[in-house]
Design a protein around this motif. Structure first.
Motif, PDB file in Angstrom:
ATOM      1  N   HIS A 192       0.826  -1.203   0.000  1.00  9.40           N
ATOM      2  CA  HIS A 192       0.000   0.000   0.000  1.00  9.40           C
ATOM      3  C   HIS A 192       0.869   1.266   0.000  1.00  9.40           C
ATOM      4  O   HIS A 192       0.474   2.289  -0.566  1.00  9.40           O
ATOM      5  CB  HIS A 192      -0.949  -0.010   1.197  1.00  9.40           C
ATOM      6  N   VAL A 193       2.037   1.228   0.631  1.00  6.95           N
ATOM      7  CA  VAL A 193       2.959   2.361   0.548  1.00  6.95           C
ATOM      8  C   VAL A 193       3.512   2.472  -0.873  1.00  6.95           C
ATOM      9  O   VAL A 193       3.664   3.578  -1.412  1.00  6.95           O
ATOM     10  CB  VAL A 193       4.102   2.224   1.573  1.00  6.95           C
ATOM     11  N   ASP A 194       3.823   1.328  -1.481  1.00 11.35           N
ATOM     12  CA  ASP A 194       4.283   1.350  -2.867  1.00 11.35           C
ATOM     13  C   ASP A 194       3.218   1.971  -3.771  1.00 11.35           C
ATOM     14  O   ASP A 194       3.541   2.717  -4.708  1.00 11.35           O
ATOM     15  CB  ASP A 194       4.607  -0.066  -3.334  1.00 11.35           C
ATOM     16  N   MET A 195       1.936   1.675  -3.506  1.00 12.13           N
ATOM     17  CA  MET A 195       0.845   2.290  -4.262  1.00 12.13           C
ATOM     18  C   MET A 195       0.847   3.805  -4.074  1.00 12.13           C
ATOM     19  O   MET A 195       0.708   4.572  -5.039  1.00 12.13           O
ATOM     20  CB  MET A 195      -0.505   1.722  -3.821  1.00 12.13           C
ATOM     21  N   THR A 196       1.016   4.235  -2.824  1.00  7.98           N
ATOM     22  CA  THR A 196       1.060   5.668  -2.542  1.00  7.98           C
ATOM     23  C   THR A 196       2.157   6.344  -3.343  1.00  7.98           C
ATOM     24  O   THR A 196       1.936   7.376  -4.000  1.00  7.98           O
ATOM     25  CB  THR A 196       1.286   5.909  -1.039  1.00  7.98           C
ATOM     26  N   VAL A 197       3.361   5.783  -3.302  1.00 11.74           N
ATOM     27  CA  VAL A 197       4.505   6.382  -3.994  1.00 11.74           C
ATOM     28  C   VAL A 197       4.270   6.419  -5.502  1.00 11.74           C
ATOM     29  O   VAL A 197       4.537   7.429  -6.170  1.00 11.74           O
ATOM     30  CB  VAL A 197       5.798   5.613  -3.659  1.00 11.74           C
ATOM     31  N   ALA A 198       3.748   5.325  -6.061  1.00  7.94           N
ATOM     32  CA  ALA A 198       3.490   5.285  -7.500  1.00  7.94           C
ATOM     33  C   ALA A 198       2.472   6.347  -7.911  1.00  7.94           C
ATOM     34  O   ALA A 198       2.642   7.021  -8.947  1.00  7.94           O
ATOM     35  CB  ALA A 198       3.004   3.898  -7.905  1.00  7.94           C
ATOM     36  N   MET A 199       1.431   6.532  -7.112  1.00 11.93           N
ATOM     37  CA  MET A 199       0.416   7.526  -7.452  1.00 11.93           C
ATOM     38  C   MET A 199       0.948   8.939  -7.289  1.00 11.93           C
ATOM     39  O   MET A 199       0.612   9.833  -8.073  1.00 11.93           O
ATOM     40  CB  MET A 199      -0.833   7.299  -6.598  1.00 11.93           C
ATOM     41  N   MET A 200       1.796   9.164  -6.281  1.00 14.55           N
ATOM     42  CA  MET A 200       2.425  10.471  -6.134  1.00 14.55           C
ATOM     43  C   MET A 200       3.273  10.805  -7.354  1.00 14.55           C
ATOM     44  O   MET A 200       3.203  11.906  -7.908  1.00 14.55           O
ATOM     45  CB  MET A 200       3.291  10.493  -4.867  1.00 14.55           C
ATOM     46  N   ARG A 201       4.077   9.838  -7.791  1.00 17.40           N
ATOM     47  CA  ARG A 201       4.950  10.071  -8.950  1.00 17.40           C
ATOM     48  C   ARG A 201       4.150  10.333 -10.212  1.00 17.40           C
ATOM     49  O   ARG A 201       4.542  11.155 -11.046  1.00 17.40           O
ATOM     50  CB  ARG A 201       5.869   8.860  -9.133  1.00 17.40           C
ATOM     51  N   SER A 202       3.008   9.656 -10.360  1.00 18.97           N
ATOM     52  CA  SER A 202       2.197   9.847 -11.571  1.00 18.97           C
ATOM     53  C   SER A 202       1.635  11.256 -11.668  1.00 18.97           C
ATOM     54  O   SER A 202       1.261  11.701 -12.752  1.00 18.97           O
ATOM     55  CB  SER A 202       1.067   8.819 -11.608  1.00 18.97           C
ATOM     56  N   ALA A 203       1.571  11.969 -10.525  1.00 13.79           N
ATOM     57  CA  ALA A 203       1.074  13.347 -10.511  1.00 13.79           C
ATOM     58  C   ALA A 203       2.211  14.356 -10.330  1.00 13.79           C
ATOM     59  O   ALA A 203       1.968  15.502  -9.954  1.00 13.79           O
ATOM     60  CB  ALA A 203       0.040  13.522  -9.403  1.00 13.79           C
TER      61      ALA A 203
END
Length: 248
Positions: A192-203
């Protein structure tokens, strides 16, 4: 994923679209809480049929560019851990104070490491003994507060990975960014942290991971985004298990 997308879009510069969001009490509470912080979130469910033959639904989010404005004095987190753990750092960017409270069961869930981390970063948080709900976050975003600087902090996220995500999501809007380190036993739900980081980077969020327990977030904020939410497989898991259990 829906609640992460809403937080990122709320802090971004410009208008974002969150397509096919999960509609649940948790996401409705997140949208209401962000509206309390001055974010405009409008709904539109009359869009044309999607390629999969299903009606597409969208939330349009007008971001505040990292500068929330307190429009309501309190936030109801219900039983949503994401609302309770993702929004205190967002409220720390605001120009006033916000009280957080929720269902009785939510008052028993672990929150103290997040509040300790925010206090270490200079945020004033008033809370009862044990740092359980309810609590009040005094934002540093106003002129007198001098803004949210950020810095380096450690957090024991062994009870919930959301404690790390809650710090990371707001960090691109901190003036000096953030270096966050997890200390303690292994973190549950690390993906779930990896998901957070990936979504942050996408924006447009700039996040580096020098090791598995350290995150370096550069200042710079988010850009508006257009994100489609995946179907929630975890929500289907009970039905998959029922089919296995019954052989039907």
């Amino acid at each position: 994923m829906t609640n992460r997308a809403l937080v990122i879009a709320a802090l971004a510069r410009g208008r974002s679209v969150v397509r096919r969001p999960l509609r649940s009490r948790d996401t409705e509470l997140m949208a209401a809480a962000l509206r309390a912080l001055g974010v405009s979130i409008t709904e539109h469910g009359e869009t044309p049929q999607s390629d999969r033959g299903e009606q597409s639904e969208q939330w349009f989010v007008s971001g505040v560019g990292g500068r929330p404005q307190v429009h309501a004095p309190s936030v109801d987190v219900g039983l949503a851990g994401t609302v309770a753990r993702f929004l205190p750092a967002v409220a720390a960017l605001a120009d006033g104070s916000v009280e957080f409270d929720g269902d009785a069961q939510m008052r028993e869930r672990p929150m103290a490491p997040l509040l300790h981390a925010l206090r270490h970063l200079g945020v004033r948080v008033d809370a009862a003994a044990g740092d359980r709900l309810p609590w009040r976050v005094h934002g540093a975003g106003g002129v007198e507060g001098g803004g949210m600087r950020g810095g380096e902090v450690t957090v024991d996220a062994s009870t919930s990975s959301q404690l790390v995500s809650g710090l990371l999501l707001a960090a691109p809007c901190f003036a000096d960014g953030l270096v966050a380190r997890h200390v303690g036993p292994p973190m549950p739900s690390r993906p779930h942290v990896d998901m957070t980081v990936a979504m942050m980077r996408s924006a447009g969020g700039q996040v580096e991971e020098p090791d598995r327990n350290t995150w370096v977030v550069r200042p710079g904020g988010y850009r508006a985004c257009d994100v489609e939410i995946e179907p929630d497989l975890s929500g289907a898991s009970a039905f998959l298990a029922a089919a296995v259990a019954t052989g039907g």
